[in-house]
Design an enzyme around this catalytic site. Sequence first.
Site, PDB file in Angstrom:
ATOM      1  N   HIS A  23       0.825  -1.215   0.000  1.00 57.45           N
ATOM      2  CA  HIS A  23       0.000   0.000   0.000  1.00 57.45           C
ATOM      3  C   HIS A  23       0.861   1.268   0.000  1.00 57.45           C
ATOM      4  CE1 HIS A  23      -4.125   0.911  -0.232  1.00 57.45           C
ATOM      5  NE2 HIS A  23      -4.477   0.918   1.029  1.00 57.45           N
ATOM      6  N   ASN A  71      -7.021   6.524   4.317  1.00 59.67           N
ATOM      7  CA  ASN A  71      -8.404   6.940   4.064  1.00 59.67           C
ATOM      8  C   ASN A  71      -8.677   8.399   4.419  1.00 59.67           C
ATOM      9  OD1 ASN A  71      -8.164   6.537   6.772  1.00 59.67           O
ATOM     10  ND2 ASN A  71     -10.081   5.443   7.047  1.00 59.67           N
ATOM     11  N   ASP A  96      -0.703   2.760  -5.259  1.00 61.85           N
ATOM     12  CA  ASP A  96      -0.698   1.341  -5.606  1.00 61.85           C
ATOM     13  C   ASP A  96      -2.002   0.992  -6.315  1.00 61.85           C
ATOM     14  OD1 ASP A  96      -1.770   1.995  -2.926  1.00 61.85           O
ATOM     15  OD2 ASP A  96      -2.376  -0.097  -2.900  1.00 61.85           O
ATOM     16  N   ASN A 117      -9.387   3.925  -0.978  1.00 64.49           N
ATOM     17  CA  ASN A 117      -9.839   4.921   0.003  1.00 64.49           C
ATOM     18  C   ASN A 117      -9.066   6.230  -0.057  1.00 64.49           C
ATOM     19  OD1 ASN A 117     -11.884   3.323   1.000  1.00 64.49           O
ATOM     20  ND2 ASN A 117     -10.536   2.282   2.440  1.00 64.49           N
TER      21      ASN A 117
END
Length: 198
Positions: A23, A71, A96, A117
């Site tokens: 991530h 997020n 990513d 997100n």
Amino acid sequence: MSTPIRLIVGLGNPGPDYETTRHNAGFWLADHLADDLRTSFALEKSFFGMVAKSRQDADNILLLKPNTYMNRSGQAVGALARFYKLTPEEVLVLHDELDLMPGQVKLKQGGGHAGHNGLKDIQAALGSPNFWRLRIGIGHPRTLGLAQQVADFVLHPPRREEQKEIEAVIDRCRAVVPAMLSGDFALATRQLHSGNES
């Protein structure tokens, strides 16, 4: 020529626990770009993140790694964009991408957030989907033959062979950023996508 990029945002999760996870591919690329632009990141609390500044001709180039979790990325992007009066078209987000295999990368402007997100929050903060995205392939657990859930997969480091592919893509991205800083997205896209294996 299009509007040149003035703000480059790397997406990831802050802290050593997440540093090597899939991530954080956007953070990895942002760190390399800071080196390329001979600048370094410093914490700027009012912008909720790590900010690096450089100059291109007479313009400021800003690099941002939000210090919020993924997020809430829009909080940092929105604060910087408002302060420097940047339009969404001047923003490039590095992130990513599950829908691309390791070794693949795509540059696109606008579009949806595909459940990412970080992108969802940035779109809300900028009030527009018209920012640019550099999508760094990390693969999907299903396409890679893994039984992991997506949420678990993105929070783990890539396997060694995937890491090599992702690093090669990061180098390709570094090579085309100067074209984006000049507003030549056609050239950047051509150079970048020519390296994608079909």
